[in-house]
Design a protein around this motif. Structure first.
Motif, PDB file in Angstrom:
ATOM      1  N   LEU A 240       0.823  -1.212   0.000  1.00  0.00           N
ATOM      2  CA  LEU A 240       0.000   0.000   0.000  1.00  0.00           C
ATOM      3  C   LEU A 240       0.853   1.257   0.000  1.00  0.00           C
ATOM      4  O   LEU A 240       0.436   2.293  -0.526  1.00  0.00           O
ATOM      5  CB  LEU A 240      -0.953  -0.014   1.201  1.00  0.00           C
ATOM      6  N   ASP A 241       2.058   1.185   0.574  1.00  0.00           N
ATOM      7  CA  ASP A 241       2.967   2.331   0.495  1.00  0.00           C
ATOM      8  C   ASP A 241       3.382   2.584  -0.955  1.00  0.00           C
ATOM      9  O   ASP A 241       3.450   3.741  -1.400  1.00  0.00           O
ATOM     10  CB  ASP A 241       4.183   2.116   1.385  1.00  0.00           C
ATOM     11  N   THR A 242       3.608   1.529  -1.702  1.00  0.00           N
ATOM     12  CA  THR A 242       3.959   1.667  -3.112  1.00  0.00           C
ATOM     13  C   THR A 242       2.767   2.183  -3.914  1.00  0.00           C
ATOM     14  O   THR A 242       2.932   2.989  -4.840  1.00  0.00           O
ATOM     15  CB  THR A 242       4.435   0.323  -3.679  1.00  0.00           C
ATOM     16  N   VAL A 243       1.566   1.743  -3.572  1.00  0.00           N
ATOM     17  CA  VAL A 243       0.365   2.255  -4.239  1.00  0.00           C
ATOM     18  C   VAL A 243       0.260   3.761  -4.042  1.00  0.00           C
ATOM     19  O   VAL A 243       0.009   4.517  -4.990  1.00  0.00           O
ATOM     20  CB  VAL A 243      -0.894   1.542  -3.707  1.00  0.00           C
ATOM     21  N   VAL A 244       0.462   4.226  -2.809  1.00  0.00           N
ATOM     22  CA  VAL A 244       0.396   5.666  -2.538  1.00  0.00           C
ATOM     23  C   VAL A 244       1.487   6.407  -3.314  1.00  0.00           C
ATOM     24  O   VAL A 244       1.236   7.461  -3.918  1.00  0.00           O
ATOM     25  CB  VAL A 244       0.498   5.934  -1.022  1.00  0.00           C
TER      26      VAL A 244
END
Length: 294
Positions: A240-244
């Motif tokens: 999810l950090d990469t998605v953001v």
């Protein structure tokens, strides 16, 4: 294609690509700042071996040479200077525009003029990275999916200045490691993430607004649309950090407010719930499993 293949980045995506190359018979040099010590190298080797075993467990029909023989083809360095003889380099650094631009400038200075420089960026336009080099004709996008060893196809991005030779060398390299390149034109997010990141962002807001929980959102996509996992399990796998980070790149490169990360995504990341690699995200996982960007 002859010569050593370089991989910049020792995260899960970088190691997964190095694994694919080594299993395909290539000598590989993995470059990452963490590899400047014996401890860092030992940790990378251990993660590589684990990845090999997991891939063979999940896809037993792909089992080839012994793990030890595959790992022998991979060497380790903590600086891009170690790629001075590489004939092809694949950059897998975190999704930060200034970082990737700096790396491409370094690679341009270090690598032979004929070397093709590829990026696994999730969303940054390839021509923007090519502008950091004196060889924009030899810069291309190779958007591997996660986990790289188990995905048969790669989104290949041809920028306006990418030469036919660089594109063909990329397709030949992918074919040699058992993968199919699907060629698309350049643009923020290309095809997959231009569409997927909007879907994930909106699916997260559906959860945040109470329309459905994460399991139900994924079930709707799986059972009504035939999606393998659903958008939120996919996001957990990506991280999810990469998605953001990817949404922020898309926001910067397009100016489209639809790419602004929603509150639900931000709250999960702020809480350290990154998905599978942290043990929880939209879903819970029995144990942390390291992952990386798409």
């Amino acid at each position: 294609m002859s010569g050593t293949v370089g991989v910049v980045g020792a995260g899960t995506m970088g190691l997964g690509i190095a694994q694919c190359l080594a299993e395909g018979g290539y000598d590989v040099v993995v470059v990452d700042p963490t590899l400047g010590s014996a401890t860092g190298v030992a940790a990378a080797v251990d993660r590589l071996r684990t990845g090999l075993r997991q891939a063979r467990l999940l896809a037993p029909h792909r089992v080839g040479e012994p793990v030890a023989r595959v790992t022998e083809r991979i060497s380790w360095a903590d600086r891009t200077a170690g790629l001075d003889r590489a004939g092809y380099v694949i950059e897998c650094a975190p999704e930060r525009i200034p970082l990737k631009e700096r790396i491409f400038g370094e690679l341009d200075a270090v690598c032979p003029p004929s070397t093709v420089l590829a990026s696994v960026t999730s969303a940054i336009p390839i021509d923007r990275l090519a502008a950091s080099t004196r060889r924009p004709d030899r810069v291309v996008g190779t958007h591997f999916m996660n986990p790289a060893p188990l995905r048969d196809s790669v989104e290949v991005v041809r920028a306006p200045r990418t030469s036919a030779d660089a594109l063909q060398r990329t397709l030949d390299l992918l074919a040699a490691i058992g993968k199919t390149g699907i060629v698309v034109a350049d643009g923020p997010g290309f095809v997959i993430n231009r569409v997927l990141m909007l879907t994930v962002n909106e699916a997260a807001e559906v959860v945040g607004q109470g329309t459905a929980d994460a399991a139900t959102v994924d079930r709707v996509f799986q059972e009504c649309l035939g999606h393998a996992t659903g958008p939120l399990r996919t996001a957990d796998l990506i991280g999810l950090d990469t998605v953001v980070d990817t949404l922020l790149v898309l926001l910067e490169c397009t100016g489209d407010p639809r790419f602004r990360p929603g509150r639900t995504l931000r709250e999960l990341v702020d809480a350290g719930r990154y998905g599978r690699k942290s043990g929880s995200g939209f879903h819970q996982y029995p144990r942390p499993v390291a992952t990386a960007a798409t």
